[in-house]
Design a protein around this motif. Sequence first.
Motif, short mmCIF file in Angstrom:
data_model
loop_
_atom_site.label_atom_id
_atom_site.label_comp_id
_atom_site.label_asym_id
_atom_site.label_seq_id
_atom_site.Cartn_x
_atom_site.Cartn_y
_atom_site.Cartn_z
N LEU A 142 0.84 -1.20 0.00
CA LEU A 142 0.00 0.00 0.00
C LEU A 142 0.87 1.25 0.00
O LEU A 142 0.65 2.18 -0.79
N GLU A 161 -0.88 5.48 -2.44
CA GLU A 161 -2.23 5.52 -1.85
C GLU A 161 -3.05 6.63 -2.51
O GLU A 161 -2.49 7.59 -3.02
N PRO A 162 -4.37 6.49 -2.42
CA PRO A 162 -5.14 5.34 -1.94
C PRO A 162 -5.12 4.22 -2.95
O PRO A 162 -4.79 4.42 -4.11
N VAL A 202 -5.44 1.52 8.69
CA VAL A 202 -5.91 2.14 7.46
C VAL A 202 -7.38 2.50 7.61
O VAL A 202 -8.10 1.94 8.45
N ASN A 242 -11.48 2.48 -1.51
CA ASN A 242 -10.05 2.72 -1.52
C ASN A 242 -9.55 2.90 -0.10
O ASN A 242 -10.28 3.34 0.78
N TYR A 243 -8.27 2.59 0.10
CA TYR A 243 -7.71 2.59 1.45
C TYR A 243 -6.41 3.39 1.48
O TYR A 243 -5.66 3.43 0.51
N ARG A 244 -6.19 4.03 2.63
CA ARG A 244 -4.93 4.75 2.86
C ARG A 244 -4.57 4.62 4.32
O ARG A 244 -5.43 4.39 5.19
#
Length: 402
Positions: free
Chosen positions: A288, A293-294, A324, A336-338
Motif C-alpha cells: 500500500l 495511496e489510496p 488504514v 479505496n484505502y490509505r
Amino acid sequence: REMNDATVLALSTGRSALLADLLQTIEQRSIHPGQISHWLITGPRGAGKSYFLRLLQATLSTSPLPNVQLVLLPEELPNIFAPHELLAEISRLLDPSTQHAGTASRWRVDNTGQLWDEALAQLLNSLKVPLLVVGIENFDALIAQAFSNDVDNSRLRHLMSNQPRLMFVATAVQGDFDEQHKQRLFRQFEHRSLPRWTPADHRNYLGKRARQQGGTATAQQLNRIDAYSRYTGGNARAAAVLAATILDVDDPLDGADDLDAAIEKMSDYYRALIARIPDNTKKLFDALVRGGEPASQTELAERTGARQSDISRAFAWLVDNGYVNESREPGQKTKNYRVLDRLLVQFYRMRYLHPGQRSRLAVMADLLADTLSFSDKWQFARRYVGRGLEPEAQTLVELALQ
C-alpha cells in the motif's frame, strides 16, 4: 511542559467536551468521596495525551476547584521501580516549589508491604485537600516497571478501589492492561480515547496559532486546510509542527526539519507498530505504501501477485486495528484505502523506501504539492539553488512540473 498556562489554554483545540466531562467527574468526586473513579486516556503517539494533562493542569491552576489539588508527574519515571516509590514521588511533588530531587531507587526491596504502608500514610498525611488528582503519563509502562507481580498489583487495585482522597488521571497508547479479566487491575479505569482532529479542528487551531503571532489566518491559508488535515491524519502533534508551514511560507525547510525531528522522536513507536503487524498483512501494508495511496484491495492483490479473495482476511487486520481507513469516491462502488497515521507513512518512506534521501523537503512533499502554489514552488526552488541546496530545489521543481 514548558508552555505557560495562558498559551496552553489559548491553543487548546478539540478537547473542550472531554475536559468538561473530566472536570465534572473530579468535582463530583470531591463532593461525594464514595464515588471512586479513575480515568485512563488512550490514543496513538502524537494524539495529544500529554497536552491534555497539561491542559487539565492549566485549567485547575487558573480556575481551581474547591477542595481539589492536582499533581502532574514527570512524563517518564526512570526512578520508580517499586510500588512505594510511586507514592513517594507523588508526595515529593505536592509542593510545586520544592527543590528536593527525591531519592534514588533502592537496589533491592524486600519489605515491600511495610514500605508501601509507610509511603501511603506519609502521602495522606501531607494532603491539605480532600481530593488529590494525580496525572500520570505512560501508565502501562509504569505498571510493567514498578508493579510487576500480582501482590503489587493487588495493592494498587486496593488503593484505587478504596482510597477516596486519590484519583488517577492516566494516559497510555493502549488500555489493554485494564481489560484482561484475569489481571488484578481489570476495569479499574473509565476509558476515554482522544479523537483525531477533524478538518474543522485543524482550521480552528490554525486560527489560534495565527492570532498568537499577532495576525489572522488568510483565506488562502485556510483553503489549505483540507490538504493539511489529510497529511496529518488527525495527528495533533503533526498539526502543531506543521502549522508554521501553513502560516509562514518564508522557508518550508523549517517545517521539514521540525517534522523530521518529530518522526525521529517517534521512531521506536513506529518500529513497534510495524513489528506488531502479522507477516502476510505486513506484505499488504508495504504494498500500500510502496505502490502509492489510496488503493483498492484489488490493486493490492495485483501488486502482491494474489487474488482479492486471497488477501481479504489479512487486509481486514489493518482495518480492524486502525492502521488504514476506507473511502469511496462519489458514485463509485470500489473502496479505496490509505494509512491513517500519515507520520507513520513518512517514517516508512524515510527508513525503508528512500533511506538516505538527500532532500530535506522529501519528507513533506505531499503537503507542499497541495499547499504551495505553482509560482511559490518556482520561487523557493530559485532561492534554494542560490543557497546551494540543489536537492531541495529539485524536489520543488519536480512538484511544480507535476
